[in-house]
Design a protein around this motif. Structure first.
Motif, short mmCIF file in Angstrom:
data_model
loop_
_atom_site.label_atom_id
_atom_site.label_comp_id
_atom_site.label_asym_id
_atom_site.label_seq_id
_atom_site.Cartn_x
_atom_site.Cartn_y
_atom_site.Cartn_z
N LYS A 120 0.82 -0.81 -0.03
CA LYS A 120 -0.08 -0.28 -0.07
C LYS A 120 1.06 1.13 -0.33
O LYS A 120 0.61 2.35 -0.87
CB LYS A 120 -0.50 -0.03 1.04
N THR A 121 1.75 1.25 0.83
CA THR A 121 3.03 2.54 0.39
C THR A 121 3.59 3.11 -0.04
O THR A 121 3.02 4.01 -0.36
CB THR A 121 3.64 1.88 2.06
N THR A 122 4.08 1.53 -1.41
CA THR A 122 4.70 2.25 -2.07
C THR A 122 3.98 2.46 -2.98
O THR A 122 4.70 3.77 -3.38
CB THR A 122 5.75 0.85 -2.30
N LEU A 163 2.65 -8.25 -10.42
CA LEU A 163 2.41 -7.15 -10.99
C LEU A 163 3.95 -6.50 -10.52
O LEU A 163 4.60 -6.48 -9.29
CB LEU A 163 1.32 -5.65 -10.33
N1 LIG Z 1 4.11 -5.08 -7.15
C1 LIG Z 1 4.49 -4.37 -5.64
N2 LIG Z 1 3.59 -3.93 -4.77
C2 LIG Z 1 4.03 -3.15 -4.49
N3 LIG Z 1 4.92 -3.28 -3.04
C3 LIG Z 1 6.00 -4.48 -4.12
C4 LIG Z 1 5.70 -4.33 -5.09
N4 LIG Z 1 7.10 -5.26 -5.59
C5 LIG Z 1 7.93 -5.76 -4.15
N5 LIG Z 1 7.31 -5.18 -3.28
C6 LIG Z 1 8.04 -4.49 -1.81
O1 LIG Z 1 7.42 -4.76 -0.87
C7 LIG Z 1 7.36 -3.83 0.21
C8 LIG Z 1 5.91 -3.48 0.31
O2 LIG Z 1 5.94 -2.12 1.53
P1 LIG Z 1 5.07 -1.63 2.08
O3 LIG Z 1 5.75 -0.64 3.42
O4 LIG Z 1 4.55 -0.68 0.62
O5 LIG Z 1 3.44 -2.24 2.23
P2 LIG Z 1 2.08 -1.81 3.15
O6 LIG Z 1 1.03 -2.07 2.49
O7 LIG Z 1 2.39 -0.83 2.99
O8 LIG Z 1 2.71 -2.36 5.10
P3 LIG Z 1 1.94 -1.72 6.71
O9 LIG Z 1 0.95 -1.85 5.98
O10 LIG Z 1 3.09 -2.50 7.05
O11 LIG Z 1 2.31 -0.29 6.16
C9 LIG Z 1 7.72 -3.27 -0.78
O12 LIG Z 1 9.42 -2.88 -0.29
C10 LIG Z 1 8.14 -3.37 -1.80
O13 LIG Z 1 9.40 -2.29 -3.05
#
Ligand SMILES: Nc1ncnc2c1ncn2[C@@H]1O[C@H](COP(=O)(O)OP(=O)(O)OP(=O)(O)O)[C@@H](O)[C@H]1O
Length: 196
Positions: free
Chosen positions: A16-18, A154
């Motif tokens: 989500k954050t990324t 993706l």
């Molecule tokens: N297709 C993709 N989409 C999103 N993230 C990806 C993808 N491929 C690899 N990643 C990696 O997966 C990780 C996802 O972490 P992220 O903090 O964005 O998740 P999150 O869902 O926001 O977690 P949280 O709820 O703990 O904040 C990152 O290190 C990102 O670089």
């Protein structure tokens, strides 16, 4: 006119954050609810056993609503969090990011989470907890506006683009309406590794 609100949810580590960072380039304002809650201390108690704080949903909603009225946003707002479903303001669309448990496990291991925390999160993903919580929102169900994206294969950019496309033309993504994805019936998921 007030800015439209969109919810982006999913198990921690689904991206989500990324992806939200990328969506900033697509002309969306991003609000990370987790950061918002920490900055404004919107907790009600501490779960010492799980070393975590419990969020105060009522406080979050009242604070958030005031925050939106006091800050004029000129572009649509995406609220991202694994508990984005708690926002009780009218929203246009909710999107849940899903991720294959094996890929999610690797991502969470790289965060140095404890084995218990990894297991807890993978079980939540296996059972589709984020989707189930969002499906409790009758307003969004009525509009048929809850979608799931499997981001496992993706790129970050592709996932961000898919979100932007769904927001633009939800009618083109009937196949992504919540409920289409189940890891429990996916033969590539080694269930015995994750269930108690
Ligand atoms: N297709 C993709 N989409 C999103 N993230 C990806 C993808 N491929 C690899 N990643 C990696 O997966 C990780 C996802 O972490 P992220 O903090 O964005 O998740 P999150 O869902 O926001 O977690 P949280 O709820 O703990 O904040 C990152 O290190 C990102 O670089």
């Amino acid at each position: 006119m007030e800015s439209k609100l969109y919810l982006l949810s999913g198990t921690p580590g689904t991206g989500k954050t990324t992806v939200a960072k990328k969506l900033k380039d697509n002309n969306f304002s991003i609000i990370s609810l987790g950061d918002f809650v920490i900055q404004n201390n919107l907790f009600c108690e501490e779960d010492k056993k799980r070393d975590t704080k419990i969020i105060d949903e009522e406080k979050i909603n009242s604070f958030f609503s005031k925050y939106l009225s006091n800050n004029k946003f000129s572009i649509p707002i995406i609220i991202e969090s694994h508990y984005a479903d708690i926002i009780d303001l009218p929203c246009e669309i909710a999107i849940i990011l899903r991720c294959h448990p094996q890929i999610l496990e690797k991502r969470l291991q790289s965060r140095n989470y404890s084995p218990e925390k990894i297991r807890e999160n993978i079980q939540a993903e296996l059972l589709g907890d984020s989707t189930s919580h969002m499906l409790e929102r009758e307003d969004l169900i009525e509009k048929g506006s809850i979608f799931e994206i499997n981001s496992s294969n993706l790129t970050i950019e592709e996932t961000a683009n898919k979100i932007a496309e769904i927001i633009q033309k939800p009618e083109n993504f009937q196949d992504l309406k919540a409920g289409w994805l189940s890891w429990l019936s996916d033969p590539t998921v080694q269930m015995e590794n994750y269930l108690d």
